[in-house]
Write a protein that holds these residues in place. Structure first.
Motif, PDB file in Angstrom:
ATOM      1  N   GLN A  13       0.823  -1.206   0.000  1.00 30.00           N
ATOM      2  CA  GLN A  13       0.000   0.000   0.000  1.00 30.00           C
ATOM      3  C   GLN A  13       0.856   1.254   0.000  1.00 30.00           C
ATOM      4  OE1 GLN A  13      -3.255  -0.069  -0.541  1.00 30.00           O
ATOM      5  NE2 GLN A  13      -3.013  -2.318  -0.624  1.00 30.00           N
ATOM      6  N   ARG A  14       1.980   1.199   0.722  1.00 33.16           N
ATOM      7  CA  ARG A  14       2.866   2.363   0.756  1.00 33.16           C
ATOM      8  C   ARG A  14       3.479   2.596  -0.628  1.00 33.16           C
ATOM      9  NH1 ARG A  14       8.349   2.976   4.459  1.00 33.16           N
ATOM     10  NH2 ARG A  14       9.000   4.993   3.570  1.00 33.16           N
ATOM     11  N   LEU A  15       3.851   1.502  -1.298  1.00 35.32           N
ATOM     12  CA  LEU A  15       4.438   1.608  -2.637  1.00 35.32           C
ATOM     13  C   LEU A  15       3.424   2.171  -3.627  1.00 35.32           C
ATOM     14  CD1 LEU A  15       6.736   1.088  -4.640  1.00 35.32           C
ATOM     15  CD2 LEU A  15       5.927  -1.288  -4.815  1.00 35.32           C
ATOM     16  N   LEU A  16       2.211   1.675  -3.590  1.00 36.19           N
ATOM     17  CA  LEU A  16       1.164   2.151  -4.511  1.00 36.19           C
ATOM     18  C   LEU A  16       0.808   3.607  -4.237  1.00 36.19           C
ATOM     19  CD1 LEU A  16      -1.119  -1.023  -4.602  1.00 36.19           C
ATOM     20  CD2 LEU A  16       0.411  -0.197  -6.422  1.00 36.19           C
ATOM     21  N   HIS A  17       0.819   3.998  -2.966  1.00 39.28           N
ATOM     22  CA  HIS A  17       0.526   5.389  -2.618  1.00 39.28           C
ATOM     23  C   HIS A  17       1.621   6.307  -3.152  1.00 39.28           C
ATOM     24  CE1 HIS A  17      -0.955   8.796  -0.329  1.00 39.28           C
ATOM     25  NE2 HIS A  17       0.284   8.999   0.117  1.00 39.28           N
ATOM     26  N   ALA A  18       2.875   5.866  -3.021  1.00 38.62           N
ATOM     27  CA  ALA A  18       3.987   6.670  -3.538  1.00 38.62           C
ATOM     28  C   ALA A  18       3.877   6.828  -5.053  1.00 38.62           C
ATOM     29  CB  ALA A  18       5.316   6.022  -3.160  1.00 38.62           C
ATOM     30  N   ALA A  19       3.492   5.730  -5.737  1.00 37.76           N
ATOM     31  CA  ALA A  19       3.346   5.795  -7.206  1.00 37.76           C
ATOM     32  C   ALA A  19       2.225   6.751  -7.583  1.00 37.76           C
ATOM     33  CB  ALA A  19       3.084   4.396  -7.749  1.00 37.76           C
ATOM     34  N   ALA A  20       1.111   6.687  -6.866  1.00 38.23           N
ATOM     35  CA  ALA A  20      -0.046   7.532  -7.190  1.00 38.23           C
ATOM     36  C   ALA A  20       0.253   8.998  -6.963  1.00 38.23           C
ATOM     37  CB  ALA A  20      -1.251   7.093  -6.359  1.00 38.23           C
ATOM     38  N   THR A  21       1.144   9.308  -6.035  1.00 39.22           N
ATOM     39  CA  THR A  21       1.451  10.708  -5.710  1.00 39.22           C
ATOM     40  C   THR A  21       2.739  11.172  -6.378  1.00 39.22           C
ATOM     41  OG1 THR A  21       2.604   9.983  -3.694  1.00 39.22           O
ATOM     42  CG2 THR A  21       0.269  10.597  -3.497  1.00 39.22           C
ATOM     43  N   GLY A  22       3.336  10.283  -7.196  1.00 41.74           N
ATOM     44  CA  GLY A  22       4.551  10.655  -7.916  1.00 41.74           C
ATOM     45  C   GLY A  22       5.747  10.819  -7.015  1.00 41.74           C
ATOM     46  N   THR A  23       5.794  10.045  -5.925  1.00 35.83           N
ATOM     47  CA  THR A  23       6.873  10.145  -4.945  1.00 35.83           C
ATOM     48  C   THR A  23       7.818   8.958  -5.082  1.00 35.83           C
ATOM     49  OG1 THR A  23       5.336  11.215  -3.424  1.00 35.83           O
ATOM     50  CG2 THR A  23       7.404  10.377  -2.487  1.00 35.83           C
ATOM     51  N   ALA A  24       9.111   9.198  -4.959  1.00 35.87           N
ATOM     52  CA  ALA A  24      10.097   8.111  -4.997  1.00 35.87           C
ATOM     53  C   ALA A  24      10.154   7.439  -3.631  1.00 35.87           C
ATOM     54  CB  ALA A  24      11.463   8.648  -5.395  1.00 35.87           C
ATOM     55  N   VAL A  25      10.452   6.175  -3.628  1.00 37.16           N
ATOM     56  CA  VAL A  25      10.624   5.416  -2.391  1.00 37.16           C
ATOM     57  C   VAL A  25      11.753   4.407  -2.608  1.00 37.16           C
ATOM     58  CG1 VAL A  25       8.918   3.663  -2.994  1.00 37.16           C
ATOM     59  CG2 VAL A  25       9.456   4.079  -0.598  1.00 37.16           C
ATOM     60  N   SER A  26      12.553   4.188  -1.592  1.00 31.06           N
ATOM     61  CA  SER A  26      13.667   3.242  -1.733  1.00 31.06           C
ATOM     62  C   SER A  26      13.776   2.362  -0.493  1.00 31.06           C
ATOM     63  CB  SER A  26      14.982   3.990  -1.963  1.00 31.06           C
ATOM     64  OG  SER A  26      15.276   4.845  -0.869  1.00 31.06           O
ATOM     65  N   ASN A  27      14.414   1.218  -0.692  1.00 31.18           N
ATOM     66  CA  ASN A  27      14.668   0.261   0.404  1.00 31.18           C
ATOM     67  C   ASN A  27      13.403  -0.038   1.209  1.00 31.18           C
ATOM     68  OD1 ASN A  27      17.444   0.071  -0.225  1.00 31.18           O
ATOM     69  ND2 ASN A  27      17.871   1.935   0.969  1.00 31.18           N
ATOM     70  N   LEU A  28      12.380  -0.397   0.509  1.00 24.59           N
ATOM     71  CA  LEU A  28      11.114  -0.773   1.132  1.00 24.59           C
ATOM     72  C   LEU A  28      11.049  -2.292   1.192  1.00 24.59           C
ATOM     73  CD1 LEU A  28       8.323   0.200   2.176  1.00 24.59           C
ATOM     74  CD2 LEU A  28       7.489  -0.053  -0.168  1.00 24.59           C
ATOM     75  N   LEU A  29      10.920  -2.847   2.409  1.00 24.57           N
ATOM     76  CA  LEU A  29      10.861  -4.299   2.582  1.00 24.57           C
ATOM     77  C   LEU A  29       9.497  -4.784   2.106  1.00 24.57           C
ATOM     78  CD1 LEU A  29      12.259  -6.879   3.584  1.00 24.57           C
ATOM     79  CD2 LEU A  29      11.336  -6.389   5.873  1.00 24.57           C
ATOM     80  N   LEU A  30       9.497  -5.482   1.003  1.00 22.63           N
ATOM     81  CA  LEU A  30       8.246  -5.847   0.357  1.00 22.63           C
ATOM     82  C   LEU A  30       7.790  -7.255   0.713  1.00 22.63           C
ATOM     83  CD1 LEU A  30       6.304  -4.441  -1.623  1.00 22.63           C
ATOM     84  CD2 LEU A  30       7.438  -5.680  -3.485  1.00 22.63           C
ATOM     85  N   ALA A  31       8.724  -8.158   0.946  1.00 19.24           N
ATOM     86  CA  ALA A  31       8.355  -9.538   1.254  1.00 19.24           C
ATOM     87  C   ALA A  31       9.388 -10.136   2.204  1.00 19.24           C
ATOM     88  CB  ALA A  31       8.246 -10.374  -0.014  1.00 19.24           C
ATOM     89  N   VAL A  32       8.900 -10.959   3.118  1.00 21.01           N
ATOM     90  CA  VAL A  32       9.777 -11.602   4.101  1.00 21.01           C
ATOM     91  C   VAL A  32       9.415 -13.082   4.193  1.00 21.01           C
ATOM     92  CG1 VAL A  32      10.567 -11.638   6.497  1.00 21.01           C
ATOM     93  CG2 VAL A  32       9.906  -9.475   5.447  1.00 21.01           C
TER      94      VAL A  32
END
Length: 480
Positions: free
Chosen positions: A72-91
């Motif tokens: 959800q954080r990744l999709l929100h960043a994409a929708a708002t045109g914001t870059a995001v890095s080093n996001l733990l997506l799967a464990v």
């Protein structure tokens, strides 16, 4: 599910570029984590959508442990045109290595004795530092446990990570421990304390303290022999079944053993106690309550002590002064009493437990008489009173008739006897009226009453045998 390859793996970096964005996925070598980065391109085009993201995850086989909050954080960043890095997506789920083989001890530490400070919820006994796992021969002390198989894991790709079993324990069996025929049960072959560190296990019969017994060492309760190279500080207790040897001095402490006890000296300050099942040896003993089943020997002095002894009391060089000393096997000292007439009472040839019983019975008899005397005449029952009085009297007589092999109602004074000392021999009690120089022996004079003061003989010569020689001599003189 498939298992991951046993070949060494490297970090995998997967990147997808679209007109509107760039998204990358970094998968760790152990395939347990996937980290994601997202950057809008700034060249127009549509941002990352949920459908795109689901497709990428399926394409790169990122199937397990997906973190919904990160999605959800990744999709929100994409929708708002914001870059995001080093996001733990799967464990994924890591494999858990099985527990190594170990020794499971079967012995629990002793519960605090009644009266310990530890029993008060508002107090902490800072002297209770160590826990002694005491055992007797034949006790089960532990079991060798097999290693555990471990728990499998799961990669983010849905691959099973095989578990790794623990390592069997190669037990090193030390002294006084026996391995049972079942190959896993460990039994004690002697009395002592358990020593167990990793693969080493033994039962130690000797516990040595290289320095003082203080707050670092704490109280000692041990089913073996204790040797203390230093002092025992005020307030601590030392208990050992097989014996205690203290090279230094002892303060207001509790010292207890079923065996022999040896101390340099002890000043109990009116609070210290010694309970000894064997012989007690010391240079000096001051202001201490002592109960000893053997002989009490002091090299220099005994002063202001309460001693109940089933052997003899012996002072080699100095004096016995103050307090009360009861010795079934007789008393021998260089000096008895003091020039200051310090209240000193010695009782030789009596069993201290018998004296206690007799005192209790006399108290019972006194209460019986007082109760009968104070009762109204109408409520008095003379017959019942007589029966109860006779029963108590018979009990007293029975105790007084007991015979002990080592009974020796005899006091030896090698140098000087001071006035004011109370001497009790059997049932005869006298206070010394004048000083006397030794060496001398004091026994009961059964012919004339009072005491006989004789040239000194050792405690190995029984008072009864010496007195019998006087009786026989008197009989021969009367016959002549």
């Amino acid at each position: 599910m498939s298992e991951p390859s046993a070949e060494p793996q490297k970090t995998i970096v997967l990147q997808a570029k679209r007109q509107g964005y760039t998204v990358s996925f970094e998968i760790t070598p152990n395939r347990l984590e996937c980290w994601c980065s997202y950057a809008p391109s700034g060249l127009g085009g549509a941002p990352l959508t949920e459908t795109d993201l689901t497709g990428f995850l399926r394409q790169y086989k990122i199937l397990e442990g997906i973190q919904q909050e990160s999605l959800q954080r990744l999709l929100h960043a994409a929708a708002t045109g914001t870059a995001v890095s080093n996001l733990l997506l799967a464990v994924g789920t890591p494999m858990v290595v099985g527990r190594n083989g170990f020794i499971n001890l079967a012995v629990q530490p002793p519960a605090p004795e009644e009266g310990d400070a530890g029993n008060n919820d508002n107090q902490v006994d800072f002297r209770q530092v160590q826990v002694f796992l005491n055992v007797d021969p034949g006790d089960l002390i532990g079991t060798i446990m097999a290693p555990e198989p471990g728990t499998p894991g799961m990669t983010i790709h849905g691959e099973t990570i095989p578990p790794q079993a623990g390592v069997p324990l190669s037990v090193k069996i030390g002294q006084n421990v026996r391995l049972d025929d079942d190959g896993v049960s460990l039994f004690a072959t002697a009395t002592g304390r358990i020593y167990c560190k990793e693969a080493d296990i033994s039962v130690e019969e000797l516990y040595t303290v290289s320095g003082d017994v203080d707050f670092k060492v704490g109280n000692i309760q041990f089913k073996g022999f204790v040797e203390i190279k230093g002092d025992v500080l005020d307030g601590f207790s030392v208990q050992a079944d097989k014996g205690i040897r203290i090279h230094g001095n002892v303060g207001a402490c509790t010292i207890k053993s079923q065996g022999d006890i040896s101390v340099c000296g002890m000043n109990g300050q009116g609070r210290g106690t010694i309970v000894c099942g064997g012989n007690l040896n010391a240079n000096f003993l001051y202001d201490t309550a002592i109960e000893c089943d053997g002989t009490v020997t002091a090299e220099v002095e005994i002063r202001n002590c309460t001693i109940n002894c089933l052997g003899a009391i012996k002072v080699a060089k100095g004096g016995l002064a103050g307090g009360e000393s009861v010795a079934l096997g007789g008393i021998e000292t260089a000096v008895l009493g003091t020039v200051t007439s310090l209240k000193t009472r010695v009782i030789a040839g009596a069993h201290h437990r018998d004296l206690f019983e007799i005192n209790q019975l006399f108290n019972d008899l006194k209460q019986l008489i007082e109760q009968f005397s104070s009762s109204p005449a109408a409520l008095k029952n003379p017959m019942d009173f007589s029966v109860r009085k006779l029963a108590i009297t018979k009990q007293i007589q029975e105790i007084r008739s007991r015979v002990y092999e080592n009974c020796n109602p005899k006091v030896n004074v090698r140098k000087h006897l001071y006035e004011g000392v109370t001497i009790v021999l059997g049932t005869l009690s006298e206070q010394v009226k004048e000083e006397r120089d030794g060496p001398l022996t004091i026994i009961e004079n059964t012919l004339e009453g009072g005491f006989r003061y004789l040239g000194m003989t050792g405690l190995e010569f029984r008072a009864a045998d010496i007195e019998q020689s006087f009786v026989l001599q008197a009989q021969r003189e009367n016959a002549a």
